[in-house]
Scaffold this active site. Structure first.
Site, PDB file in Angstrom:
ATOM      1  N   ASN A   5     -25.577  32.216  38.525  1.00 56.97           N
ATOM      2  CA  ASN A   5     -26.403  32.966  38.658  1.00 56.97           C
ATOM      3  C   ASN A   5     -26.527  32.837  40.488  1.00 56.97           C
ATOM      4  O   ASN A   5     -26.846  32.889  41.061  1.00 56.97           O
ATOM      5  CB  ASN A   5     -27.730  32.714  37.672  1.00 56.97           C
ATOM      6  CG  ASN A   5     -29.581  33.223  38.499  1.00 56.97           C
ATOM      7  OD1 ASN A   5     -29.351  34.411  39.483  1.00 56.97           O
ATOM      8  ND2 ASN A   5     -29.657  32.260  38.796  1.00 56.97           N
TER       9      ASN A   5
ATOM     10  N   TYR B  39     -20.946  36.956  52.834  1.00 54.81           N
ATOM     11  CA  TYR B  39     -22.382  37.181  51.676  1.00 54.81           C
ATOM     12  C   TYR B  39     -21.692  38.000  50.957  1.00 54.81           C
ATOM     13  O   TYR B  39     -21.280  38.437  49.342  1.00 54.81           O
ATOM     14  CB  TYR B  39     -23.262  37.179  52.241  1.00 54.81           C
ATOM     15  CG  TYR B  39     -24.779  37.078  50.529  1.00 54.81           C
ATOM     16  CD1 TYR B  39     -24.975  38.815  50.484  1.00 54.81           C
ATOM     17  CD2 TYR B  39     -24.729  36.183  50.752  1.00 54.81           C
ATOM     18  CE1 TYR B  39     -25.144  39.276  49.249  1.00 54.81           C
ATOM     19  CE2 TYR B  39     -26.016  36.845  49.107  1.00 54.81           C
ATOM     20  CZ  TYR B  39     -26.297  37.688  48.262  1.00 54.81           C
ATOM     21  OH  TYR B  39     -26.936  38.235  47.395  1.00 54.81           O
TER      22      TYR B  39
ATOM     23  N   GLN C  37     -35.732  28.937  39.984  1.00 56.05           N
ATOM     24  CA  GLN C  37     -36.986  29.411  40.752  1.00 56.05           C
ATOM     25  C   GLN C  37     -35.867  31.004  40.385  1.00 56.05           C
ATOM     26  O   GLN C  37     -35.135  31.064  40.099  1.00 56.05           O
ATOM     27  CB  GLN C  37     -37.394  28.914  41.838  1.00 56.05           C
ATOM     28  CG  GLN C  37     -35.503  29.767  42.909  1.00 56.05           C
ATOM     29  CD  GLN C  37     -35.962  28.589  44.114  1.00 56.05           C
ATOM     30  OE1 GLN C  37     -36.769  28.304  44.688  1.00 56.05           O
ATOM     31  NE2 GLN C  37     -35.239  29.704  45.621  1.00 56.05           N
ATOM     32  N   GLY C  38     -36.704  31.849  40.794  1.00 52.48           N
ATOM     33  CA  GLY C  38     -36.244  33.187  40.825  1.00 52.48           C
ATOM     34  C   GLY C  38     -35.683  34.131  39.623  1.00 52.48           C
ATOM     35  O   GLY C  38     -35.984  33.658  38.634  1.00 52.48           O
TER      36      GLY C  38
ATOM     37  N   ALA D 226     -18.529  39.476  50.968  1.00 53.88           N
ATOM     38  CA  ALA D 226     -16.960  38.783  50.357  1.00 53.88           C
ATOM     39  C   ALA D 226     -17.486  38.250  49.378  1.00 53.88           C
ATOM     40  O   ALA D 226     -16.733  38.503  48.174  1.00 53.88           O
ATOM     41  CB  ALA D 226     -16.229  38.727  51.691  1.00 53.88           C
TER      42      ALA D 226
ATOM     43  N   GLY E  94     -28.668  27.752  38.673  1.00 50.81           N
ATOM     44  CA  GLY E  94     -29.604  28.189  39.307  1.00 50.81           C
ATOM     45  C   GLY E  94     -31.243  29.223  38.616  1.00 50.81           C
ATOM     46  O   GLY E  94     -31.701  29.557  38.990  1.00 50.81           O
TER      47      GLY E  94
ATOM     48  N   CYS F 109     -27.681  19.503  38.822  1.00 47.10           N
ATOM     49  CA  CYS F 109     -26.401  20.315  39.037  1.00 47.10           C
ATOM     50  C   CYS F 109     -26.025  21.014  39.818  1.00 47.10           C
ATOM     51  O   CYS F 109     -27.079  22.086  40.733  1.00 47.10           O
ATOM     52  CB  CYS F 109     -25.815  20.763  37.554  1.00 47.10           C
ATOM     53  SG  CYS F 109     -24.218  21.421  38.168  1.00 47.10           S
TER      54      CYS F 109
ATOM     55  N   ASP G 104     -29.602  23.237  37.931  1.00 43.28           N
ATOM     56  CA  ASP G 104     -29.842  23.229  40.115  1.00 43.28           C
ATOM     57  C   ASP G 104     -29.565  22.222  40.188  1.00 43.28           C
ATOM     58  O   ASP G 104     -30.315  20.979  39.868  1.00 43.28           O
ATOM     59  CB  ASP G 104     -31.266  23.944  39.839  1.00 43.28           C
ATOM     60  CG  ASP G 104     -32.184  25.304  40.630  1.00 43.28           C
ATOM     61  OD1 ASP G 104     -32.110  26.450  40.633  1.00 43.28           O
ATOM     62  OD2 ASP G 104     -32.014  24.873  41.625  1.00 43.28           O
TER      63      ASP G 104
HETATM   64  N1  LIG Z   1     -33.140  38.134  45.229  1.00 39.20           N
HETATM   65  C1  LIG Z   1     -32.069  38.881  46.663  1.00 39.20           C
HETATM   66  O1  LIG Z   1     -32.802  39.995  46.990  1.00 39.20           O
HETATM   67  C2  LIG Z   1     -31.080  39.171  45.394  1.00 39.20           C
HETATM   68  C3  LIG Z   1     -30.318  37.990  44.784  1.00 39.20           C
HETATM   69  N2  LIG Z   1     -28.817  38.199  44.022  1.00 39.20           N
HETATM   70  C4  LIG Z   1     -28.051  37.061  43.741  1.00 39.20           C
HETATM   71  O2  LIG Z   1     -28.544  36.179  42.642  1.00 39.20           O
HETATM   72  C5  LIG Z   1     -28.779  34.998  42.185  1.00 39.20           C
HETATM   73  C6  LIG Z   1     -29.803  34.513  41.989  1.00 39.20           C
HETATM   74  O3  LIG Z   1     -30.409  34.615  43.540  1.00 39.20           O
HETATM   75  P1  LIG Z   1     -31.976  34.372  43.796  1.00 39.20           P
HETATM   76  O4  LIG Z   1     -32.911  34.140  42.228  1.00 39.20           O
HETATM   77  O5  LIG Z   1     -32.322  35.512  44.550  1.00 39.20           O
HETATM   78  O6  LIG Z   1     -32.138  33.327  44.741  1.00 39.20           O
HETATM   79  P2  LIG Z   1     -33.233  32.129  44.771  1.00 39.20           P
HETATM   80  O7  LIG Z   1     -33.237  31.303  45.950  1.00 39.20           O
HETATM   81  O8  LIG Z   1     -34.801  32.441  44.763  1.00 39.20           O
HETATM   82  O9  LIG Z   1     -32.544  31.047  43.524  1.00 39.20           O
HETATM   83  C7  LIG Z   1     -30.932  30.414  43.625  1.00 39.20           C
HETATM   84  C8  LIG Z   1     -31.251  29.274  42.993  1.00 39.20           C
HETATM   85  O10 LIG Z   1     -29.850  28.606  42.898  1.00 39.20           O
HETATM   86  C9  LIG Z   1     -30.555  27.371  42.956  1.00 39.20           C
HETATM   87  N3  LIG Z   1     -29.131  26.866  43.219  1.00 39.20           N
HETATM   88  C10 LIG Z   1     -28.386  26.961  45.103  1.00 39.20           C
HETATM   89  N4  LIG Z   1     -27.345  26.419  45.517  1.00 39.20           N
HETATM   90  C11 LIG Z   1     -26.966  25.213  44.245  1.00 39.20           C
HETATM   91  C12 LIG Z   1     -26.487  24.855  43.953  1.00 39.20           C
HETATM   92  N5  LIG Z   1     -25.442  24.818  44.845  1.00 39.20           N
HETATM   93  N6  LIG Z   1     -25.919  24.131  42.657  1.00 39.20           N
HETATM   94  C13 LIG Z   1     -26.796  24.644  41.995  1.00 39.20           C
HETATM   95  N7  LIG Z   1     -27.733  26.045  41.864  1.00 39.20           N
HETATM   96  C14 LIG Z   1     -27.935  25.963  43.443  1.00 39.20           C
HETATM   97  C15 LIG Z   1     -31.316  26.975  44.324  1.00 39.20           C
HETATM   98  O11 LIG Z   1     -31.423  25.669  44.243  1.00 39.20           O
HETATM   99  C16 LIG Z   1     -32.472  27.900  43.364  1.00 39.20           C
HETATM  100  O12 LIG Z   1     -33.053  27.681  42.725  1.00 39.20           O
HETATM  101  C17 LIG Z   1     -27.714  34.516  43.460  1.00 39.20           C
HETATM  102  O13 LIG Z   1     -26.065  34.712  43.467  1.00 39.20           O
HETATM  103  C18 LIG Z   1     -28.023  35.776  44.302  1.00 39.20           C
HETATM  104  O14 LIG Z   1     -26.585  35.942  45.250  1.00 39.20           O
HETATM  105  C19 LIG Z   1     -28.333  39.161  43.706  1.00 39.20           C
HETATM  106  C20 LIG Z   1     -29.071  40.667  44.702  1.00 39.20           C
HETATM  107  C21 LIG Z   1     -30.403  40.614  44.993  1.00 39.20           C
HETATM  108  C1  LIG Z   2     -30.101  39.330  52.928  1.00 42.44           C
HETATM  109  C2  LIG Z   2     -30.742  39.329  51.718  1.00 42.44           C
HETATM  110  C3  LIG Z   2     -30.037  38.555  51.053  1.00 42.44           C
HETATM  111  C4  LIG Z   2     -29.243  38.762  50.042  1.00 42.44           C
HETATM  112  C5  LIG Z   2     -30.121  39.886  48.967  1.00 42.44           C
HETATM  113  C6  LIG Z   2     -28.471  41.339  48.366  1.00 42.44           C
HETATM  114  O1  LIG Z   2     -27.791  40.274  47.428  1.00 42.44           O
HETATM  115  C7  LIG Z   2     -28.564  41.881  49.213  1.00 42.44           C
HETATM  116  C8  LIG Z   2     -28.444  43.108  49.596  1.00 42.44           C
HETATM  117  C9  LIG Z   2     -28.004  44.012  50.465  1.00 42.44           C
HETATM  118  C10 LIG Z   2     -27.498  45.319  50.019  1.00 42.44           C
HETATM  119  C11 LIG Z   2     -28.413  46.287  49.808  1.00 42.44           C
HETATM  120  C12 LIG Z   2     -28.590  47.751  49.824  1.00 42.44           C
HETATM  121  C13 LIG Z   2     -29.553  47.977  48.757  1.00 42.44           C
HETATM  122  C14 LIG Z   2     -28.961  49.462  48.875  1.00 42.44           C
HETATM  123  C15 LIG Z   2     -30.216  49.848  47.518  1.00 42.44           C
HETATM  124  O2  LIG Z   2     -31.588  49.845  47.071  1.00 42.44           O
HETATM  125  C16 LIG Z   2     -29.932  51.467  46.730  1.00 42.44           C
HETATM  126  O3  LIG Z   2     -30.834  52.116  46.138  1.00 42.44           O
HETATM  127  C17 LIG Z   2     -29.081  52.567  48.039  1.00 42.44           C
HETATM  128  C18 LIG Z   2     -27.926  51.958  47.749  1.00 42.44           C
HETATM  129  C19 LIG Z   2     -26.947  52.440  47.220  1.00 42.44           C
HETATM  130  C20 LIG Z   2     -27.347  53.160  45.987  1.00 42.44           C
HETATM  131  C21 LIG Z   2     -26.347  53.670  45.498  1.00 42.44           C
HETATM  132  C22 LIG Z   2     -25.848  53.634  44.356  1.00 42.44           C
HETATM  133  O4  LIG Z   2     -27.335  53.629  43.362  1.00 42.44           O
HETATM  134  O5  LIG Z   2     -24.901  54.221  42.871  1.00 42.44           O
END
Ligand SMILES: NC(=O)C1=CN([C@@H]2O[C@H](COP(=O)(O)OP(=O)(O)OC[C@H]3O[C@@H](n4cnc5c(N)ncnc54)[C@H](O)[C@@H]3O)[C@@H](O)[C@H]2O)C=CC1
Ligand SMILES: CC/C=C\C[C@H](O)/C=C/C=C\C=C\C=C\C(=O)[C@@H](O)C/C=C\CCC(=O)O
Length: 266
Positions: free
Chosen positions: A91, A151, A15-16, A153, A12, A63, A36
């Site tokens: 990632n 997600y 981006q991101g 899970a 991945g 990939c 990616d």
């Molecule tokens: N953005 C957020 O708020 C958060 C993201 N994460 C996790 O961080 C990781 C990266 O996410 P982001 O950078 O935010 O997402 P993003 O969507 O900006 O980037 C993800 C990248 O992974 C690639 N990708 C998706 N499916 C793929 C596949 N089957 N094979 C290869 N590449 C693939 C996409 O093309 C993209 O370039 C993910 O595992 C996500 O669950 C975790 C917590 C918060």
């Molecule tokens: C919809 C976007 C999809 C995925 C983004 C991401 O992976 C999903 C996050 C889901 C929940 C996020 C909750 C965020 C909570 C906080 O930012 C904390 O400040 C508060 C919660 C617990 C803190 C306890 C601790 O830090 O020990």
């Protein structure tokens, strides 16, 4: 870990968070395989990186991590080009509650397969020289997100598997440290999935609630997640750690009660 000359594989990476990881690894002198699904974004990322770093220091590999043979081939190409493997960042991840089977395949199954492929090449058990694996979870790996039960899970699975395989690695002396990062909301295109009914599926009704959650808890810059990665790479005592990253507390760790008594390895 001195990253100069080390070889990293990031999934991945186009981006991101994955792109931020790749840029930071290159900046610290590592070579990086950029994996990616998105060919155009991957090639654009590689072109941009070549403008800042030696083109020979990175390789874009189109990939789909969800396709077993493609992921195996990408690892093989990485070792063939760079000669070794020291760091793997599993990632890549998606937030798709409509096609939830795909979410499981990308977020969990592929992360497990990426960990095992990394161990195939890095574990001292297989003649490797050790290394570091970072599996990307989420705060949804610790707290249930009602807007994303599948997600949630998958991310709970990332945390559980990483903690367990890290214990395995220690018991069997693989020489590989395996840790997970659980960020809150991060400023990347993934967040936009909240506005996409084709992604949120039956939970699209939570769209406004999630937006309030994001507003309440804030949005992290990917650079803070990079700081978390660098901390894991540099602090060699970290294995099986569950790193949380939030606006309120920054980089900190989930603390668990004492683990199960592990079997003695004869
Ligand atoms: N953005 C957020 O708020 C958060 C993201 N994460 C996790 O961080 C990781 C990266 O996410 P982001 O950078 O935010 O997402 P993003 O969507 O900006 O980037 C993800 C990248 O992974 C690639 N990708 C998706 N499916 C793929 C596949 N089957 N094979 C290869 N590449 C693939 C996409 O093309 C993209 O370039 C993910 O595992 C996500 O669950 C975790 C917590 C918060
Ligand atoms: C919809 C976007 C999809 C995925 C983004 C991401 O992976 C999903 C996050 C889901 C929940 C996020 C909750 C965020 C909570 C906080 O930012 C904390 O400040 C508060 C919660 C617990 C803190 C306890 C601790 O830090 O020990």
């Amino acid at each position: 870990m001195d990253l100069t000359g080390k070889v990293a594989l990031v999934t991945g990476a186009a981006q991101g968070i994955g792109r931020s990881f790749s840029e930071a690894l290159l900046r610290h002198g590592a070579k990086v395989a950029l994996l990616d699904l998105n060919m155009s974004a991957g090639e654009a990322c590689k072109k941009a990186l070549d403008g800042e770093f030696d083109a020979a220091s990175s390789l874009f590999i189109a990939c789909d991590v969800g396709a077993e043979e493609e992921l195996k081939c990408a690892f093989k190409k990485t070792i063939e080009l760079f000669g070794s493997l020291d760091i793997v960042c599993n990632n890549a991840g998606i937030n798709n509650e409509h096609n939830w089977e795909q979410t499981i395949n990308v977020n969990l199954t592929s992360m497990i397969r990426g960990t095992y492929l990394a161990l195939d090449y890095m574990s001292k058990e297989n003649g490797g020289k050790g290394g570091v694996i970072v599996n990307m979870a989420s705060l949804a790996g610790i707290f249930p997100a009602a807007h994303g039960p599948v997600y949630t899970a998958t991310k709970h699975g990332v945390v559980g598997f990483t903690r367990a395989i890290a214990a395995t690695s220690k018991l069997l002396d693989y020489g590989v440290r395996i840790n997970t990062i659980c960020p809150a909301f991060v400023d990347t295109p993934l967040l936009n999935s909240v506005n996409q009914e084709q992604m949120m599926g039956r939970y699209y009704i939570f769209k406004d609630t999630v937006k309030k959650l994001i507003q309440h808890y804030g949005i992290l810059d990917p650079s803070l997640i990079v700081q978390g990665l660098m901390k894991i790479l540099q602090e060699e005592e970290l294995n099986g750690a569950v790193m949380k990253i939030t606006k309120s507390k920054g980089i900190h760790f989930e603390i668990y009660e004492t683990a199960l008594i592990q079997p003695e390895v004869k």
